[in-house]
Write an enzyme that holds these catalytic residues in place. Structure first.
Site, PDB file in Angstrom:
ATOM      1  N   HIS A  53       9.198 -97.415   1.984  1.00  0.00           N
ATOM      2  CA  HIS A  53       8.929 -98.430   3.005  1.00  0.00           C
ATOM      3  C   HIS A  53       8.126 -97.790   4.131  1.00  0.00           C
ATOM      4  O   HIS A  53       8.519 -96.778   4.703  1.00  0.00           O
ATOM      5  CB  HIS A  53      10.242 -98.969   3.592  1.00  0.00           C
ATOM      6  N   CYS A  75      17.816-100.215   4.130  1.00  0.00           N
ATOM      7  CA  CYS A  75      16.701 -99.281   3.919  1.00  0.00           C
ATOM      8  C   CYS A  75      15.602 -99.422   4.971  1.00  0.00           C
ATOM      9  O   CYS A  75      14.987 -98.436   5.361  1.00  0.00           O
ATOM     10  CB  CYS A  75      16.123 -99.459   2.526  1.00  0.00           C
TER      11      CYS A  75
END
Lengths: 345, 345, 345, 345
Positions: free
Chosen positions: B243, B150
């Site tokens: 993120h 990710c």
């Protein structure tokens, strides 16, 4: 013999930290508090909404707040700490210096002025003598000394250690900054809960410029800035206190990780009342430093480093300091102690 | 005509996202769910503690969970999505591939294997043909395809845009990662409230290696990794999803900021059901992207960029993606759509 | 002369608080640490992941952890503090008591047993003499004493003050509890960030029963529980430490608010080393007490009250205590000091 | 045929929710936006800092903001929604009503006025006819209708269900309120991170009075308030949206828990565009409702209940609603739909 000190802008978040840190200080005696005109004339406990997590000192609570003007402050005050908003400080601090007061200021104005020392006692104490130039040029009896921004001060000690040992070439740095850095009302809860903000106005520029002045050389007449490239990205995250930073540093030499850690650990401190015994604490545990766990090391005055690793061009590491202690009120206080030690009061 | 698909490891956080994303999918019909032996035999609603913020699809709730073994999964399943723990996946995925199943996996094992495609459809769809090499070497009827981690996937689209337009030389990147990236129980509340953790085990290495494979060239036989230097520092912060990353990039050319932004905005997307219309959204507002405000852009599949500024050696910018959608389940799903489009099912 | 003490279950969150509170204790000398079999034999610094915000005491760090069995603990230990999981404690504590050890336990087992004192030194010190009944019935040389649950202990001092002054009739109480109450890993970050959980298993029942035993009368043979109705609703919120509670209390009399506040402020404390000078601090500011601001009052041992207002049937007020200090390790420690004072060691 | 509507105070947090909820509304067409004088004349996208998590509707972005005065609003507007600060609303709303506009207002002023309907369509739609009294007494062509405070509206549906089935006698209620209830800047991050605040100015009084008016009887001339005792304690916690409440209710009858849950589940809804299919959702899982998981049920318009348990005098339960949807903009919108349905536009 004690030195009588005052605080300009005593009611704000940094002002409250000054009061907390000056409580039971071995040398400094708090003798004057100033604030905005609305607060002047009130007892401090009414003028300020006390938010520090230790109780307000009893005598401070009853002290009458003064206007922030030279006429309103007693002449026997030897040293003033300033946490005024920079928009106010830009004029007022000069008024006080002209009037003979020595000011150790946390406000961001004038930090880059050619004749204003920007000082961290463990890093560049010799820059303090720029006061002589300042007095010559401005005709002041007093003096104006600055400490750097909280995000700058966090990374400078490990960078100075690296520069001395291995030669600094280039720095990329990313910050994870606590909300207290913006003052008590600077970040709303709706902005920051379950969120992060990748921008803090003016902060990147401060890190990129102040660091080069701090690491520069003073030849008795002027500061020659360090020629390292510095690029910073600044972020606000949902922590209360403690700025965490990731630094990527290109070095002239190619040291082992263990030598890097040693250079930081052995970087000398200073013998001043508020200075930590060891300036830089280096963790072996890669999960440290963490803001909540480590911000109060050395009474909030130590710099914590961790995650030191080699890269293709030098090293990367993480560093942390308490932003309103080492990064603000404690920084000004330490400069005040250096001013006293060096006979400027 | 619909494609029958299954999920290996369907009860965990990423497994639940797969179910959410497959609900009402135009091509894929969810036909099998597997989990650990304790869960096998139970209806899904009992086996999983549903934590996604949309209700559990009614038919999924009553589906009986199967064991995670080739024998337990119907032969008419054309495609398996895997969100198994990598320690389990390392053996089981190969068992399924040997048995003829095509697997689009989010698990971290084998991402760097020479004959396993590591693919983002908008970035390196040609790498998918490494499947031919894989089948030759391993004698499989099935296939194993991976998507990156990710934190890697968040930065690759803007980096690919920069590489194509201006030539990538070097990357320093710092991450501010959400707690969901560690799974539902990966980060305790006592670890992260009023805190940040400057270390995520293995994450820096993943960013530093996967990115070079993704940006590499495939000549029909093997992948030649990109030769850019990548150094990453990874941090966990108190956000739920999304993120955020700060990238400092050295470029071969010296473009204007506006050209950098244009190169990103104009980077082409793909025409697959779960792909966003525009791959990269570039904000002018320097305070964006922010995790809570921007993670769901493009149904969680768009990459957001902001804060593009020139540096001495290239540019710095911030980027953001939803870590469990674009960074996990959505990434595998998109690879599944590409496998279908390219005739591998 | 110092008393040698040990901690059963020394590696967990409450165990660490015991160590912190016993550091520099005027009477108690820490001489033994026990933990689970996997930890036994290791130095404490290896066996425990130290998470308290003060450094681990140097000598404790090197102490070898023992098994949690009477044979493994030296005979010259006079007092054991227990923070074992209740499922373990239920057998082990009795083994120790049978073997002659006096145990001051924070574990929830046996709190309602007829011959086990459930004690807060400032509230019901006379209940301690139930030890005589316990020894008679069980044939023990040692003794087992309990402190209440953290959510119970927070409200009992103000309720006891009200009962004595105005007669308690009925209590509805709602809690806002910190995550540390569930232990270090008890609440995941994904459960609690931007959230609250309106249920804590068993907690409501503890508040409804323990409070009636604590406020009950001891006639030398048995405890007659107080007959007040108590109904509790317990909630977990995203705070680290400090349980805040809203109480609605029906009283027999109809006092003025100022009399209610006075009754609380004047409720007597005890003269034990870890007891606060004043048991209950009553705020006039309706915004207090707040968990982060007030949990450390009286070194975490004071009970804070605020928002006292009249209702149709009595009063409502808010109360707060530090759940792992006054509500756990500090509570057991204070009981240990009372045991010493009353000659039970 | 569509109804043309406007929003008074369109730039604030509730104003933005109105815009979000009116996007694609089947009956209402948004035709005017007003704000303070500084915002007037600007396009909405400049006047408001858009913070809702869906994009700003394109046509709204370019709409010119008007002054908040009857002269500045077109005459063909049939209905105005108001989210003005109550200090402004107290005069301005009457000006508009006098001028012939019908106003559905979320502002807290005048909620308890004898001739102003305080309405929740599912609870007391008949109170709307108090408009006849209002028009008679005030000589208005327009009308002013209010919805209750967000913390009141959360508990009223379950309380109304209990009152109808078993007779309400007395209520103690404790709230855990989200920061959005205070507006975008109402709660600073330093106030609420790792904290809770046991006071929200005026909130307890609103819950104690508005609830009795809402549950009262309207005889065609005036509202007779319900005679239940209500005592509330209000707390702010670190959640973004969704107020969670713990209610302790004394009932005239003594029902089984299952009958209580049934009475809530079966409480009828209304057939209006923004109303949820089922007014009250009752969870069996005692850990629900939770703010983050459940606030968006029924597009944020459903009331969630859980933890229903018997007490000595009745029942206790927890309830939750989205405070800026069902508790503010959605509440006014639903009243607007009722005004339309009942022919008041």
């Amino acid at each position: 013999m004690s030195v009588r000190v005052g605080i300009l802008g005593a009611t704000g978040a940094v002002g409250q930290r000054f009061i907390q840190l000056l409580d039971d200080h071995p040398t400094f005696e708090l003798a004057a508090l100033t604030a905005s005109d609305e607060s002047a004339g009130k007892p401090y406990r009414e003028a300020a909404k006390w938010r520090v997590d230790t109780p307000i000192p009893v005598d401070v609570a009853e002290t009458t707040v003064r206007r922030t003007e030279p006429d309103a402050v007693p002449d026997d005050i030897d040293l003033l700490f300033s946490s005024l908003p920079s928009s106010v400080a830009v004029d007022v601090e000069e008024d006080f210096a002209r009037d003979g007061y020595v000011i150790s200021s946390n406000s961001s104005n004038d930090r880059l002025a050619e004749d204003v020392p920007l000082t961290i006692p463990e890093i560049n104490p010799d820059h303090l003598d720029l006061i002589e130039v300042q007095r010559d040029e401005r005709g002041w009896d007093g003096a104006l000394v600055k400490n750097p921004n909280c995000s700058t001060i966090t990374m400078i000690p490990p960078l100075a250690a690296l520069d001395e040992a291995f030669g600094l070439d280039r720095i990329n740095v990313s910050t994870l900054q606590a909300v207290s850095g913006a003052g008590y009302s600077g970040v709303t809860s709706m902005e920051i809960l379950d969120n992060a903000i990748p921008h803090i106005g003016g902060e990147e520029d401060k890190m990129e410029t102040e660091s080069r002045k701090l690491l520069g050389d003073f030849d008795g007449a002027e500061i020659e800035w360090h020629d390292a490239d510095v690029a910073a990205s600044c972020n606000r995250i949902p922590t209360l206190d403690g700025h965490l930073e990731n630094a990527f540093v290109d070095l002239d030499d190619d040291p082992e990780v263990s030598d890097v850690a040693d250079a930081m650990r052995e970087f000398p401190g200073v013998d001043l009342p508020s200075a930590p015994n060891q300036l830089i604490h280096v963790f072996e545990d890669p999960e440290r430093p963490q803001p909540r766990m480590d911000r109060m090391r050395g009474q909030g005055m130590q710099i914590c480093v961790g995650g030191v690793q080699s890269t293709e061009n030098g090293v990367k590491f993480n560093c942390l300091a308490h932003n309103t202690v080492r990064g603000a009120a404690g920084a000004s206080l330490l400069n005040g102690e250096l001013l006293h030690e060096n006979g400027y009061l």
